[in-house]
Motif scaffolding. Structure first.
Motif, mmCIF file in Angstrom:
data_model
loop_
_atom_site.group_PDB
_atom_site.id
_atom_site.type_symbol
_atom_site.label_atom_id
_atom_site.label_comp_id
_atom_site.label_asym_id
_atom_site.label_seq_id
_atom_site.Cartn_x
_atom_site.Cartn_y
_atom_site.Cartn_z
ATOM 1 N N TRP A 175 8.816 28.528 -49.423
ATOM 2 C CA TRP A 175 10.130 28.983 -48.945
ATOM 3 C C TRP A 175 9.962 30.273 -48.145
ATOM 4 C CZ3 TRP A 175 14.409 26.045 -49.313
ATOM 5 C CH2 TRP A 175 15.654 26.631 -49.036
ATOM 6 N N ALA A 176 9.173 31.207 -48.679
ATOM 7 C CA ALA A 176 8.922 32.468 -47.986
ATOM 8 C C ALA A 176 8.155 32.236 -46.687
ATOM 9 C CB ALA A 176 8.159 33.430 -48.893
ATOM 10 N N ASP A 177 7.157 31.358 -46.720
ATOM 11 C CA ASP A 177 6.373 31.059 -45.518
ATOM 12 C C ASP A 177 7.249 30.524 -44.390
ATOM 13 O OD1 ASP A 177 4.059 31.879 -46.760
ATOM 14 O OD2 ASP A 177 3.270 29.860 -47.091
ATOM 15 N N GLU A 178 8.302 29.808 -44.737
ATOM 16 C CA GLU A 178 9.223 29.265 -43.736
ATOM 17 C C GLU A 178 10.179 30.338 -43.214
ATOM 18 O OE1 GLU A 178 9.363 26.283 -42.331
ATOM 19 O OE2 GLU A 178 7.905 25.225 -43.586
ATOM 20 N N GLY A 179 10.221 31.485 -43.877
ATOM 21 C CA GLY A 179 11.104 32.565 -43.450
ATOM 22 C C GLY A 179 12.527 32.426 -43.947
ATOM 23 N N PHE A 180 12.745 31.574 -44.942
ATOM 24 C CA PHE A 180 14.096 31.366 -45.469
ATOM 25 C C PHE A 180 14.469 32.493 -46.434
ATOM 26 C CE2 PHE A 180 12.888 26.639 -45.044
ATOM 27 C CZ PHE A 180 13.302 26.596 -43.735
ATOM 28 N N ALA A 181 15.745 32.814 -46.476
ATOM 29 C CA ALA A 181 16.256 33.881 -47.336
ATOM 30 C C ALA A 181 16.308 33.426 -48.790
ATOM 31 C CB ALA A 181 17.647 34.301 -46.873
ATOM 32 N N PHE A 182 16.302 34.407 -49.673
ATOM 33 C CA PHE A 182 16.386 34.168 -51.108
ATOM 34 C C PHE A 182 17.699 34.718 -51.656
ATOM 35 C CE2 PHE A 182 12.231 32.611 -52.068
ATOM 36 C CZ PHE A 182 11.423 33.115 -51.057
ATOM 37 N N ALA A 183 18.064 34.236 -52.819
ATOM 38 C CA ALA A 183 19.181 34.791 -53.580
ATOM 39 C C ALA A 183 18.583 35.597 -54.728
ATOM 40 C CB ALA A 183 20.081 33.685 -54.112
ATOM 41 N N GLN A 184 19.384 36.478 -55.299
ATOM 42 C CA GLN A 184 18.933 37.290 -56.425
ATOM 43 C C GLN A 184 20.001 37.280 -57.489
ATOM 44 O OE1 GLN A 184 18.348 40.829 -54.115
ATOM 45 N NE2 GLN A 184 16.213 40.352 -53.701
ATOM 46 N N GLY A 185 19.608 37.548 -58.714
ATOM 47 C CA GLY A 185 20.537 37.584 -59.822
ATOM 48 C C GLY A 185 20.453 36.326 -60.658
ATOM 49 N N SER A 186 21.289 36.266 -61.669
ATOM 50 C CA SER A 186 21.214 35.160 -62.616
ATOM 51 C C SER A 186 22.096 33.970 -62.238
ATOM 52 C CB SER A 186 21.582 35.640 -64.018
ATOM 53 O OG SER A 186 22.882 36.190 -64.005
ATOM 54 N N ALA A 187 22.847 34.072 -61.127
ATOM 55 C CA ALA A 187 23.678 32.963 -60.651
ATOM 56 C C ALA A 187 23.008 32.310 -59.447
ATOM 57 C CB ALA A 187 25.055 33.475 -60.267
ATOM 58 N N ARG A 226 14.973 37.794 -60.264
ATOM 59 C CA ARG A 226 14.380 38.616 -59.206
ATOM 60 C C ARG A 226 14.563 37.977 -57.838
ATOM 61 N NH1 ARG A 226 10.397 39.343 -63.009
ATOM 62 N NH2 ARG A 226 9.057 37.765 -62.095
ATOM 63 N N SER A 227 14.403 36.648 -57.771
ATOM 64 C CA SER A 227 14.478 35.964 -56.481
ATOM 65 C C SER A 227 14.392 34.465 -56.704
ATOM 66 C CB SER A 227 13.303 36.435 -55.609
ATOM 67 O OG SER A 227 13.386 35.904 -54.327
ATOM 68 N N HIS A 228 15.259 33.730 -56.013
ATOM 69 C CA HIS A 228 15.226 32.267 -56.101
ATOM 70 C C HIS A 228 15.832 31.652 -54.839
ATOM 71 C CE1 HIS A 228 19.123 33.465 -57.938
ATOM 72 N NE2 HIS A 228 19.575 32.405 -57.298
#
Length: 144
Positions: free
Chosen positions: A122-134, A58-60
């Motif tokens: 990570w979210a509080d810092e405003g950094f982007a996330f990746a999605q998917g299994s990779a 979902r998000s990492h």
């Protein structure tokens, strides 16, 4: 003159405070330092998302590998040299998955630091996330 609640218990001696904070920094890192390294700095650690694969998909954190703490074994870790520094994170301060992972890694003789705040930090810092299994690169969304 009255004493505040802050000063009612005397501060530690500077040498004791230095020892304490140095010990904490040897066990922990923060989202900003991890982000800086992953964004063009020196990446001299392996970032592990220790949540389950569904949460990871979902998000990492971009660049993180998914290795749930329950699946950490000497055999799984054999893919990395013994001296590899692992940085672990989970959902956030309300989750002890990263602590469990850090304990397991240390018991397996591996260097480890916990990324304070996890996904919440990570979210509080405003950094982007990746999605998917990779491991991926940052997604457009900044929501966890």
């Amino acid at each position: 003159m009255p004493t505040s609640s802050v000063a009612a218990i005397p501060a530690a001696a500077p040498s004791k405070a230095a020892e304490h904070f140095a010990a904490r920094l040897s066990l922990e890192t923060d989202c900003a330092d991890v982000h800086e390294s992953l964004s063009g700095g020196t990446v001299d650690f392996v970032l592990l998302d220790v949540r389950g694969p569904n949460a990871y998909a979902r998000s990492h954190v971009p660049g993180a590998l998914n290795l749930p703490h329950r699946e950490m074994t000497a055999e799984r870790l054999a893919a990395w040299p013994e001296s590899t520094l692992f940085v672990v994170y989970c959902a956030g301060p309300h989750c002890n998955g990263a602590d469990r992972a850090a304990l397991k890694l240390s018991r397996l003789g591996r260097p480890v630091k916990l990324m304070l705040g996890g996904m919440t930090g990570w979210a509080d810092e405003g950094f982007a996330f990746a999605q998917g299994s990779a491991p991926g690169s940052p997604a457009v969304s900044t929501a966890a």
